[in-house]
Design an enzyme around this catalytic site. Structure first.
Site, PDB file in Angstrom:
ATOM      1  N   GLU A 140       0.855  -1.199   0.000  1.00 25.60           N
ATOM      2  CA  GLU A 140       0.000   0.000   0.000  1.00 25.60           C
ATOM      3  C   GLU A 140       0.886   1.244   0.000  1.00 25.60           C
ATOM      4  O   GLU A 140       1.943   1.270   0.633  1.00 25.60           O
ATOM      5  CB  GLU A 140      -0.879  -0.020   1.254  1.00 25.60           C
ATOM      6  CG  GLU A 140      -1.762   1.201   1.439  1.00 25.60           C
ATOM      7  CD  GLU A 140      -2.406   1.255   2.816  1.00 25.60           C
ATOM      8  OE1 GLU A 140      -3.481   1.851   2.938  1.00 25.60           O
ATOM      9  OE2 GLU A 140      -1.819   0.703   3.775  1.00 25.60           O
ATOM     10  N   LYS A 183     -10.110   0.273  -2.322  1.00 27.40           N
ATOM     11  CA  LYS A 183     -10.376  -0.099  -0.928  1.00 27.40           C
ATOM     12  C   LYS A 183     -11.820   0.176  -0.561  1.00 27.40           C
ATOM     13  O   LYS A 183     -12.316   1.294  -0.727  1.00 27.40           O
ATOM     14  CB  LYS A 183      -9.432   0.666   0.003  1.00 27.40           C
ATOM     15  CG  LYS A 183      -9.491   0.246   1.463  1.00 27.40           C
ATOM     16  CD  LYS A 183      -8.446   1.001   2.273  1.00 27.40           C
ATOM     17  CE  LYS A 183      -8.407   0.536   3.714  1.00 27.40           C
ATOM     18  NZ  LYS A 183      -7.388   1.280   4.495  1.00 27.40           N
ATOM     19  N   CYS A 238      -4.540  -3.005   3.830  1.00 29.01           N
ATOM     20  CA  CYS A 238      -4.291  -2.566   5.202  1.00 29.01           C
ATOM     21  C   CYS A 238      -5.315  -3.106   6.190  1.00 29.01           C
ATOM     22  O   CYS A 238      -5.487  -4.311   6.331  1.00 29.01           O
ATOM     23  CB  CYS A 238      -4.200  -1.039   5.251  1.00 29.01           C
ATOM     24  SG  CYS A 238      -3.355  -0.421   6.735  1.00 29.01           S
TER      25      CYS A 238
END
Length: 523
Positions: free
Chosen positions: A258, A318, A373
């Site tokens: 990321e 995301k 994440c």
């Protein structure tokens, strides 16, 4: 009451120490046992107090990383918010375990209520924050195989049940028969996972993770985003040269973390050129973590699949941006408490598509689900990718903003539990570490150090099965919710029976009604 408060505080410390980086996983059931004992025999308001104190001594040190570079206010605000869930749980446990005069430790109630607490904490508000769940402390525990059959929820249940049984042993020590039964059940629960198998077979796939590192730890790494991109490009090209010289095997897939390109390669030709050059050099499909300047005025945290000589082919955005980190809900309201909210200058938009990359390899297409994440902590986000057909999970993360704290190790532990839960290999790659290749038994291979440039390079098995835990889905949570509701109903039914000498169907005199009213107020 003082002894209860001390026990509650010690219980929270034990829970914290069960997680990385201390990682004394065996303290987790002891922490649960302490809170079960601290809430037994007190009124609900006493349970609320003891639960809240346990939460503070658990979450304040456990979430210290959240204030690494933004100060104490966000850290304590998060820790106090999380502690409120344990306060509510403490009050409910105190009530469900019986009135003070006849209270007992009830291990099953402790376990189901703990599961419900974690579910609520991971759901509301703003999508919840499922960090520091009991399951995440058990990556090195012999209980870990339970995850394959009952999921992370089942693992939490097992840890909490074991804690409840240990508390029952202590509480019933003057009743040898009951104490022995609780001890036997605890031993059986601890040994049962030894009979559970976790398969590791599967078609091998050569994978590589690039941990390029950042020039500066902390929030300012974003100000040097070109340097971060260059780090990953240079390391990839260095590895490509080693492959050409026969020092390394040709990978089937390369994963960057990321934020490896916080310069939008869709709008910056220079960044795009650098990425394409690196991908062409290593001659392998490469997943890049990038920040996209869209949809304007918002941003997108994205995973981009690049193919050699083809460029960008697939994109995943995301789906669960982190509140107060990637977007600020009710910004004007929360600015009243802290101007730190304006460190997030532009909000990130949430994606609405399950991530499933079709990665071409010499032995056929491999389906990979990118997880960005904190998404790894959310059951539904990981499950949806696996249920869509993913054979491999790629967790891309950036831990630069948390310095040398425990956050990186805590996150890696979650990925290890997920590997067992879904029967998939996981390639867990961070900008700064800790990165690792994780096999379906939860073992982390080639774990890297923090704030170093490093390369993950190895073979992992690909699996396509649906684990029993995946088939169960949300069922364990609904069972726990149902169990809690049933326990509450039965407790309500018993309230009047808890007062000796009072029979419900006997005509109520004024004195009897007065006694019942007093009992209601006490319980």
């Amino acid at each position: 009451m003082l002894r209860r408060l001390i026990l509650a505080a010690v219980s929270g410390i034990a829970l914290w120490a069960a997680f990385p980086t201390i990682n004394w996983w065996w303290l987790a059931p002891l922490g649960v046992a302490g809170l079960a004992l601290a809430t037994r025999g007190t009124r609900a308001r006493g349970g609320v107090l003891t639960g809240f104190l346990t939460g503070l001594t658990f979450f304040v040190p456990g979430l210290a990383w959240s204030g690494t570079y933004v100060g104490h206010v966000p850290w304590f605000a998060l820790a106090i918010t999380e502690s409120l869930y344990l306060a509510a749980m403490g009050g409910l446990l105190a009530w469900l375990q019986g009135p003070p005069a006849a209270a007992r430790v009830r291990p099953l109630i402790v376990a189901v209520v703990w599961v419900v607490q974690e579910w609520l904490r991971g759901t509301v508000p703003f999508g919840g924050f499922p960090w520091l769940q009991l399951a995440w402390s058990q990556a090195d525990s012999p209980l870990l195989p339970i995850t394959r059959y009952a999921g992370s929820t089942g693992l939490t249940f097992a840890v909490a049940l074991l804690g409840g049984l240990l508390a029952a042993v202590v509480h019933d020590r003057r009743t040898p028969g009951m104490a022995l039964a609780a001890a036997g059940a605890a031993v059986a629960l601890g040994l049962a996972p030894l009979a559970l198998s976790v398969p590791l077979d599967g078609r091998p796939m050569q994978v590589m993770g690039i941990q390029g590192n950042v020039p500066t730890a902390g929030l300012e790494f974003n100000a040097q985003r070109r340097a971060v991109l260059d780090n990953h490009v240079r390391l990839t090209e260095k590895v490509a040269a080693e492959i050409a010289d026969g020092q390394r095997r040709q990978p089937d897939l390369v994963v960057w973390p990321e934020n490896s390109s916080d310069i939008d390669p869709l709008r910056n030709a220079d960044a795009a050129t650098e990425i394409v050059r690196a991908v062409n050099a290593i001659k392998a499909p490469t997943i890049i973590g990038a920040v996209l300047q869209q949809p304007s005025p918002k941003l997108s945290n994205a995973s981009l699949l690049y193919l050699p000589e083809q460029g960008l082919t697939q994109t995943y955005v995301k789906r669960h941006p982190v509140p107060f980190a990637e977007y600020i809900p009710y910004r004007s309201f929360f600015r009243f408490f802290s101007t730190q909210v304006d460190l997030v200058r532009a909000d990130f938009a949430a994606g609405d598509q399950v991530g499933l990359f079709q990665v071409p390899t010499a032995r056929g297409t491999v389906r990979v689900t990118p997880i960005i994440c904190f998404e790894v902590a959310y059951d539904d986000l990981v499950r949806s990718g696996v249920d869509a057909g993913a054979q491999l999970i790629a967790v891309q993360t950036n831990n630069a903003t948390f310095g040398y704290s425990a956050e990186s190790a805590q996150q890696l532990a979650i990925s290890r539990v997920r590997a067992v839960e879904f029967g998939r290999s996981v390639i867990h790659v961070s900008t700064v570490g800790i990165s690792a290749l994780i096999t379906p038994d939860g073992t982390a291979h080639q774990s890297t150090s923090l704030f170093t440039a490093a390369v993950l390079d190895g073979t992992v098995p690909l699996r396509t099965e649906q684990t029993p835990a995946d088939r169960l889905g949300m069922a364990p949570i609904w069972v726990a919710v149902t169990g809690t509701v049933v326990a509450a109903f039965l407790r309500l039914r018993r309230r009047r029976a808890d007062l000796p000498g009072i029979v419900e169907d006997r005509p109520r005199t004024a004195d009897t009604q007065s006694a019942l009213d007093k009992l209601d107020r006490k319980t």
